[in-house]
Design a protein around this motif. Sequence first.
Motif, PDB file in Angstrom:
ATOM      1  N   TYR A   1      37.347  85.236  89.136  1.00 26.77           N
ATOM      2  CA  TYR A   1      37.999  84.176  89.900  1.00 26.77           C
ATOM      3  C   TYR A   1      37.994  82.893  89.074  1.00 26.77           C
ATOM      4  N   VAL A   2      38.925  82.007  89.379  1.00 24.30           N
ATOM      5  CA  VAL A   2      39.135  80.809  88.554  1.00 24.30           C
ATOM      6  C   VAL A   2      37.868  79.946  88.421  1.00 24.30           C
ATOM      7  N   SER A   3      37.038  79.911  89.461  1.00 28.73           N
ATOM      8  CA  SER A   3      35.797  79.127  89.340  1.00 28.73           C
ATOM      9  C   SER A   3      34.940  79.617  88.181  1.00 28.73           C
ATOM     10  N   VAL A   4      34.952  80.916  87.998  1.00 30.16           N
ATOM     11  CA  VAL A   4      34.125  81.480  86.922  1.00 30.16           C
ATOM     12  C   VAL A   4      34.680  81.078  85.554  1.00 30.16           C
ATOM     13  N   TRP A   5      36.005  81.034  85.426  1.00 33.38           N
ATOM     14  CA  TRP A   5      36.570  80.587  84.129  1.00 33.38           C
ATOM     15  C   TRP A   5      36.056  79.196  83.801  1.00 33.38           C
ATOM     16  N   TYR A   6      36.175  78.332  84.807  1.00 35.44           N
ATOM     17  CA  TYR A   6      35.792  76.940  84.559  1.00 35.44           C
ATOM     18  C   TYR A   6      34.321  76.821  84.194  1.00 35.44           C
ATOM     19  N   ALA A   7      33.476  77.570  84.918  1.00 38.13           N
ATOM     20  CA  ALA A   7      32.041  77.459  84.643  1.00 38.13           C
ATOM     21  C   ALA A   7      31.741  77.948  83.226  1.00 38.13           C
ATOM     22  N   LEU A   8      32.328  79.083  82.859  1.00 37.78           N
ATOM     23  CA  LEU A   8      32.073  79.631  81.520  1.00 37.78           C
ATOM     24  C   LEU A   8      32.564  78.676  80.437  1.00 37.78           C
ATOM     25  N   ALA A   9      33.828  78.256  80.582  1.00 43.33           N
ATOM     26  CA  ALA A   9      34.404  77.400  79.544  1.00 43.33           C
ATOM     27  C   ALA A   9      33.641  76.075  79.476  1.00 43.33           C
ATOM     28  N   GLY A  10      33.328  75.513  80.637  1.00 51.70           N
ATOM     29  CA  GLY A  10      32.627  74.231  80.654  1.00 51.70           C
ATOM     30  C   GLY A  10      31.315  74.306  79.901  1.00 51.70           C
ATOM     31  N   VAL A  11      30.568  75.363  80.155  1.00 47.36           N
ATOM     32  CA  VAL A  11      29.247  75.444  79.532  1.00 47.36           C
ATOM     33  C   VAL A  11      29.359  75.694  78.029  1.00 47.36           C
ATOM     34  N   VAL A  12      30.222  76.605  77.632  1.00 52.29           N
ATOM     35  CA  VAL A  12      30.272  76.905  76.196  1.00 52.29           C
ATOM     36  C   VAL A  12      30.860  75.726  75.417  1.00 52.29           C
ATOM     37  N   LEU A  13      31.891  75.098  75.962  1.00 51.60           N
ATOM     38  CA  LEU A  13      32.513  74.008  75.215  1.00 51.60           C
ATOM     39  C   LEU A  13      31.620  72.766  75.179  1.00 51.60           C
ATOM     40  N   THR A  14      30.881  72.547  76.252  1.00 49.96           N
ATOM     41  CA  THR A  14      29.974  71.400  76.226  1.00 49.96           C
ATOM     42  C   THR A  14      28.884  71.594  75.178  1.00 49.96           C
ATOM     43  N   THR A  15      28.367  72.816  75.096  1.00 52.08           N
ATOM     44  CA  THR A  15      27.342  73.069  74.086  1.00 52.08           C
ATOM     45  C   THR A  15      27.884  72.708  72.697  1.00 52.08           C
ATOM     46  N   LEU A  16      29.103  73.131  72.417  1.00 46.27           N
ATOM     47  CA  LEU A  16      29.666  72.877  71.090  1.00 46.27           C
ATOM     48  C   LEU A  16      29.954  71.398  70.866  1.00 46.27           C
ATOM     49  N   THR A  17      30.633  70.770  71.825  1.00 46.45           N
ATOM     50  CA  THR A  17      30.984  69.359  71.604  1.00 46.45           C
ATOM     51  C   THR A  17      29.738  68.486  71.609  1.00 46.45           C
ATOM     52  N   TYR A  18      28.719  68.893  72.343  1.00 44.13           N
ATOM     53  CA  TYR A  18      27.491  68.099  72.327  1.00 44.13           C
ATOM     54  C   TYR A  18      26.907  68.067  70.911  1.00 44.13           C
ATOM     55  N   CYS A  19      26.869  69.232  70.269  1.00 46.60           N
ATOM     56  CA  CYS A  19      26.345  69.289  68.890  1.00 46.60           C
ATOM     57  C   CYS A  19      27.186  68.420  67.963  1.00 46.60           C
ATOM     58  N   LEU A  20      28.509  68.558  68.086  1.00 44.96           N
ATOM     59  CA  LEU A  20      29.396  67.792  67.214  1.00 44.96           C
ATOM     60  C   LEU A  20      29.246  66.296  67.458  1.00 44.96           C
ATOM     61  N   GLY A  21      29.342  65.908  68.715  1.00 47.22           N
ATOM     62  CA  GLY A  21      29.360  64.487  69.059  1.00 47.22           C
ATOM     63  C   GLY A  21      28.058  63.801  68.733  1.00 47.22           C
ATOM     64  N   ASN A  22      26.957  64.546  68.817  1.00 48.33           N
ATOM     65  CA  ASN A  22      25.660  63.939  68.509  1.00 48.33           C
ATOM     66  C   ASN A  22      25.283  64.104  67.046  1.00 48.33           C
ATOM     67  N   ILE A  23      26.236  64.608  66.244  1.00 52.64           N
ATOM     68  CA  ILE A  23      26.008  64.789  64.801  1.00 52.64           C
ATOM     69  C   ILE A  23      24.613  65.402  64.616  1.00 52.64           C
ATOM     70  N   ILE A  24      24.454  66.554  65.246  1.00 45.51           N
ATOM     71  CA  ILE A  24      23.124  67.110  65.390  1.00 45.51           C
ATOM     72  C   ILE A  24      22.544  67.563  64.041  1.00 45.51           C
ATOM     73  N   TRP A  25      23.422  67.650  63.041  1.00 46.76           N
ATOM     74  CA  TRP A  25      22.924  68.040  61.712  1.00 46.76           C
ATOM     75  C   TRP A  25      22.347  66.849  60.951  1.00 46.76           C
ATOM     76  N   ARG A  26      22.323  65.711  61.563  1.00 48.84           N
ATOM     77  CA  ARG A  26      21.710  64.532  60.953  1.00 48.84           C
ATOM     78  C   ARG A  26      20.662  63.974  61.901  1.00 48.84           C
ATOM     79  N   PRO A  27      19.468  64.583  61.882  1.00 47.64           N
ATOM     80  CA  PRO A  27      18.462  64.229  62.889  1.00 47.64           C
ATOM     81  C   PRO A  27      18.074  62.751  62.881  1.00 47.64           C
ATOM     82  N   ASP A  28      18.104  62.101  61.734  1.00 46.94           N
ATOM     83  CA  ASP A  28      17.571  60.733  61.687  1.00 46.94           C
ATOM     84  C   ASP A  28      18.443  59.728  62.414  1.00 46.94           C
ATOM     85  N   THR A  29      19.758  59.728  62.142  1.00 41.71           N
ATOM     86  CA  THR A  29      20.612  58.728  62.769  1.00 41.71           C
ATOM     87  C   THR A  29      21.487  59.312  63.872  1.00 41.71           C
ATOM     88  N   GLY A  30      21.820  60.597  63.766  1.00 40.93           N
ATOM     89  CA  GLY A  30      22.756  61.173  64.724  1.00 40.93           C
ATOM     90  C   GLY A  30      24.105  60.489  64.678  1.00 40.93           C
TER      91      GLY A  30
END
Lengths: 319, 457
Positions: free
Chosen positions: B160-189
Amino acid sequence: MKMTPKSVIVGSVLILAAVVFVAVWLPYVTRHEKPSEIFRTRTPVEEEGRLIYIANGCVYCHSQSIRTIDWGVGAERIAQAGDYIADRPILLGSERTGVDLSQEGGEHPDDWHIAHFTNPRYVRPNSIMPAFAFLGMDQLKILTAYVQGLGMKDADARMERQRYWKKKVTEAYEAGPEENVHWLNEHVPQGWRDVPNPYPTTEAGLARGEKIYQDNCFGCHSPIGDGMGPAQPWIYPPPFNFTILKGREISGGILYYQIMNGITGSAMPYFKKELESEKIWDVGNFVAVYFINQSDANTEPRGIDASYEPGGFKPPQQP
Amino acid sequence: MENQNVHIPASGYRTAKGFCLTSAFWMMVATFMGLLGATELIAPDITENIGWLVFGRVRPIHINLVLFGFVTPGLMAAAFYYIPRLLRTELYSETLGVGTVVLWNAALVGVVVSLAAGHTQGREYAELIWPLDVGVVVVFAMVFVNFVMTVATRKEPVLYVSVWYALAGVVLTTLTYCLGNIIWRPDTGALAGIPDAIILWFYGHNIFGLLLTPLSAGVAYYVIPRAVKAPLYSHTLSLVGFWALLVVYTHIGTHHLLQVPVPTWLKVISIVDSVAMVIPVMAFLINIWYTAKGRLGEIHADIGAKFVFTGTIMYFFVSIQGSMMALPQVQRVTHFNNWVVGHAHIGVLGFAGMIALGGLYYILPYLTGRPLYSRFLADFQYWMVLIGVSGFTVVLTIVGLIQGNAWLNGETVYRLLPPVHIYYVLRAALGLMIFSSALLGFYNITRSMFFEPGESS
Ligand code: HEM
């Protein structure tokens, strides 16, 4: 379209990847890395001050991003990409509860900043900026060093000006009141010195002057004009004591010019962005009437009276 | 009540319950920090010399707690309930789920302590220091595993459509969170210069677009058809809304930077597609509203559905407003002032927050097997939040217009402080109302969960 778990997850990740490629990666690889003409690197103490700036969330109230449509502090120079190349993170800000600080360096001398950080209400009675006295004087000095570097080479030039005149105003102050007044008057252009306040003293004008004084001046010059406002302990030369000015040839024009232009080097700021013409005449006359106890308002030489002036019409004497 | 004898699985919905409590608790703290910040703008010396309560630290605590303490956990609570229900199965692992809740709360405590102590990376919505960034990514990954494994063990073939949104929301947030927080640069981010601003707002914007909006849409798609006992209006619109959201919302973050020297082509894209946001927004809203058409009585009868439906109306307003704010001529006036703060509150509190509360109140009777402790209190909270957020909109929009127009006329920030003071007072008063509503909500939700029903009114 059949929505399987795979199509949902893979599809959305692919879309995100495409977007990141276009909207993040492309601008990154085509970025502008050339320093602008005002760029210079920060000194170690400025870097340290920047960390204090970040830790205390100055960025939530202050932008560092001058736009073509701005008028306020720093509006003389529109921000360029090359200004920011060493900023990690960049501190553009998204809200101006306070002013833009891109070009803050050299706007004021250091003592003004120390008084302001200790409690902004000391120098700016209506300010809503938090007091930062809790940081301690050492930290405040480091923070001030950072703020005085904002604007980079332009800031350096302004700081050079501040330091030059700081020496001069301090010497004049230390030479005693007589000398100081003389020195201050001497640095007002002759034209202004010869001009009396062209408008008559009125009750309404004094009331306006008092309000302006309370909103802008009393933190330094104090409610009774003796220069012992709450900011006084941090400021040197200390805020001017108006009560010594009687009989020292202080014209309305001198007061106007000093308020409009400020006294660079001293903590006395310029008010030409904050106060329009009538307000400057009014607060100047308020100071003259109440603190100096001597006002040249509406005396000769005068031009044609402004249309609003009260007191009836008297044709000027024929020469 | 019809749900008196609902079937409660042996697992007891512990994860969903944990997220309900998380959301209700942190809503109190988050709104208190907002109220404190608003008070400091009226009486700046009220916390003088208390460094960890200085405005510049209170504000990021408020924002991070609203996003990650109140709204997201509220939406997660509903998702942890509806995903197993929609897939006719049980949650893959309640133990993993409860572990997620515990870790989530530990991270939130870390957020408060670190930001209050001045440990921040100084980038809006990406303030958290590296260890907390890692914590956030880990909890999102844990949620994702739980969702995906639940999907894998499903008995219902159709998603059902709710499940699409939940899945996409969680996976995409995980990815954009890493990108946006420049997680590969622990000192300054952070990156340096303009690219840092671009990636920051790509991410900042996607906190709303890929986290709050999809999870809220998921809840609305679940609650509304159920509450009105009608099938969803259109499968096609669900598809259009879902894919259009992902395509359009993700690349318009640069509309936060229209007055900054970023590449013009990027600005043009962001402006054009901010207007194109009307497609995903209206596809979703038409679908929901047509499902509810003629059945508003049913919505009115269910406090959860009432919250959710109101949230969809707020979504309409915030999106239309947002599309306008992306136009450069409008942004000349609205940028940098309280207009944007008003917009942020319609979006995060009026839309996502309302839907989070709605989802929570809707599922609560199913989680516990008994009616809410007090429908009256929930209704009271509804009106307090609604009046609070509408009042915010009016007050902050007015003060934003005053600031924006005065600045264009050359008025200085300092001179405007006295005239805007009264609006800050009104804003704090409304904030007090919203904070009080959080207290009521917490009481009602804990009573519903832990005690036998009282005399519910
Ligand atoms: C069609 C949909 C939307 C569009 C086109 C849009 C557009 C915008 C624009 C242009 C800004 C920047 C304003 C400025 O800095 O001058 C903004 C800010 C913001 N928006 Fe939206 N918006 C939309 C929907 C939403 C939604 C649904 C939410 C919340 C869930 C939201 C939350 C925010 C927040 C919190 C900010 C403030 C960011 C900051 O801290 O500066 N927006 N939006």
